[in-house]
Design an enzyme around this catalytic site. Structure first.
Site, PDB file in Angstrom:
ATOM      1  N   THR A 357       1.982  -2.738 -18.367  1.00 14.86           N
ATOM      2  CA  THR A 357       1.418  -2.680 -19.713  1.00 14.86           C
ATOM      3  C   THR A 357       2.483  -2.171 -20.671  1.00 14.86           C
ATOM      4  O   THR A 357       3.208  -1.215 -20.366  1.00 14.86           O
ATOM      5  CB  THR A 357       0.165  -1.782 -19.766  1.00 14.86           C
ATOM      6  OG1 THR A 357      -0.330  -1.738 -21.115  1.00 14.86           O
ATOM      7  CG2 THR A 357       0.456  -0.368 -19.304  1.00 14.86           C
ATOM      8  N   HIS A 410      -3.095   8.697  -5.811  1.00 21.02           N
ATOM      9  CA  HIS A 410      -2.514   9.661  -4.869  1.00 21.02           C
ATOM     10  C   HIS A 410      -3.201   9.623  -3.505  1.00 21.02           C
ATOM     11  O   HIS A 410      -2.721  10.245  -2.547  1.00 21.02           O
ATOM     12  CB  HIS A 410      -2.605  11.080  -5.465  1.00 21.02           C
ATOM     13  CG  HIS A 410      -1.559  12.016  -4.985  1.00 21.02           C
ATOM     14  ND1 HIS A 410      -0.667  11.696  -3.981  1.00 21.02           N
ATOM     15  CD2 HIS A 410      -1.246  13.291  -5.362  1.00 21.02           C
ATOM     16  CE1 HIS A 410       0.142  12.722  -3.768  1.00 21.02           C
ATOM     17  NE2 HIS A 410      -0.191  13.698  -4.595  1.00 21.02           N
TER      18      HIS A 410
END
Length: 439
Positions: A357, A410
């Site tokens: 992006t 994560h």
């Protein structure tokens, strides 16, 4: 009479919202003509006529939610249209009114006298008579009522047949506020479902506000972004890139590149190739979580976020590892144009493995991109700024610098792996020739 139904849209899409009718009641349409635009969670889809005929009636209006297989309109086939069978409600009323006038003119005077003492009953189609608690109104009047937040049940019609028309809605909306307050103590159904804007006053304040119903796509974007933050253990790591080498290549090669490939050599092809090279070295960032399993993807379909009028969309550059710089630039240009003109297809939005992006085109200096679930990694680009950079202990130079950010899940990507991934992207961008070997 032919029923017009919502067609199969895609495997993951079961409903949509009517954006606008592309034809009017009474219009002649041919097989293949577009008749209505549907807004889905991902793209806008035009529904085409499957038969020749004349539009008889709309059963749904702009803003209504419809499901796959649901009947939304009716079409007279060519034979019905020629014979006058199944005329539209408005045509039926006008014909009935015309016949009554002819009968009145030809009837004996004694019959006319007796008829003066009776009130003629309005003549409506069966569909309209069966719709209880639903006012009889033209599509234009219904649309205007939604835009103005007017309850059609409270609009007085001046039509001899009782049909509410746009001028009736305007007249009701323009009535004195004291009278309007008496007749509009409750929000109408049109106000609750209107996709348009309306001016109102906040219930707790006399300050003017504007209430806007979010489009289906905006609601979907909001829902998915919240889900991504709630379900993923999302972290972001940052770095910066010196774009001197890329700028030098673009400056030297841009004219010949444009001449050979009919497309400009931009930054996105370099970043796409750098991401592919880093994904090959750190494959967990090219994965997704499915239950208690980790799905490692052996392909490189890179999503490129594009800002469109109705919200952010992420079309996919397929097999980016196998494409040349020119092919990547060409694909991105084509997908961006489709996004702006609402021509993207479902297939062009599904199945990406990683997303890039570029907030820099809007002037963003630094931000933390949100994951495009179920992907576990997204790279954020930012604006290029000339800043003084230390070349060594004694020398300083102004260089075109860009902050880059990697947001990652994560749960399956360790911090050291994410940092190393971003460093690899930085190295490839600062040594563009290496992209030929690793990208």
């Amino acid at each position: 009479m032919i029923e017009i139904k919502v067609p199969e849209l895609a495997e993951s899409i079961s409903e949509g919202t009517i954006s606008e009718w592309l034809v009017n009641v009474g219009d002649q349409v041919n097989k293949g003509d577009s008749i209505v635009e549907l807004e889905t969670d991902k793209v806008n889809v035009e529904v085409s006529a499957e038969n020749n005929g004349v539009i008889h009636e709309f059963l749904k209006e702009p803003g209504d939610t419809v499901e796959v297989g649901e009947v939304i309109a009716k079409l007279n086939d060519a034979e019905d249209a020629a014979s006058g069978e199944g005329s539209s409600p408005q045509q039926t009323q006008e014909q009935s009114q015309g016949e009554s006038i002819e009968q009145e003119e030809s009837a004996p005077r004694s019959e006319k006298k007796s008829e003066e003492n009776t009130t003629p009953e309005p003549s409506f189609s069966k569909e309209e008579q069966n719709e209880t608690n639903r006012p009889i109104a033209s599509p234009a009047a219904r649309k205007l009522a939604r835009e103005l937040g007017v309850d059609l049940n409270k609009v007085k019609s001046n039509d001899p047949l009782g049909r509410v028309r746009p001028e009736d809605v305007k007249s009701h909306a323009n009535q004195p506020s004291s009278q309007a307050e008496k007749t509009e103590t409750k929000p109408s159904k049109a106000q609750k479902t209107s996709p348009q804007t309306s001016n109102a006053s906040d219930e707790k304040s006399d300050k003017p506000v504007e209430r806007i119903k979010m489009s289906r796509r905006r609601q979907t974007i909001a829902k998915r972004l919240v889900e991504a933050q709630q379900t993923a253990a999302m972290l972001t790591t940052y770095n910066e890139v010196d774009l001197t080498a890329i700028n030098d290549i673009r400056k030297r090669r841009k004219e010949k590149f444009l001449e050979q490939h009919d497309v400009k050599l931009g930054y996105m092809s370099f970043f796409t190739k750098a991401v592919v090279g880093a994904l090959k070295k750190f494959p967990r960032l090219n994965a997704e979580i499915q239950g208690d399993e980790m799905l490692l993807k052996k392909f490189y379909d890179i999503g490129i976020a594009v800002g469109a009028e109705e919200g952010l969309v992420v079309p996919i550059v397929r097999n980016a590892d196998k494409l040349s710089f020119a092919e990547i630039e060409r694909d991105i240009k084509s997908l961006s144009k489709k996004a702006q003109t609402k021509k993207l297809t479902i297939d062009e939005l599904q199945g990406g493995s990683f997303t890039i992006t570029n907030g820099g085109v809007f002037g963003s200096l630094m931000s933390s991109p949100i994951l495009n679930a179920p992907q576990v990694g997204i790279l954020g680009m930012h604006t290029i700024q000339w800043r003084p950079v230390a070349i060594d202990k004694e020398r300083m130079e102004n260089r075109p610098m860009m902050y880059i950010a990697l947001s990652y899940d994560h749960r399956i990507v360790d911090g050291s792996e994410a940092v190393s991934f971003l460093v690899k992207v930085k190295e490839l961008l600062e040594d563009p020739e290496s992209l030929l070997l690793e990208g």
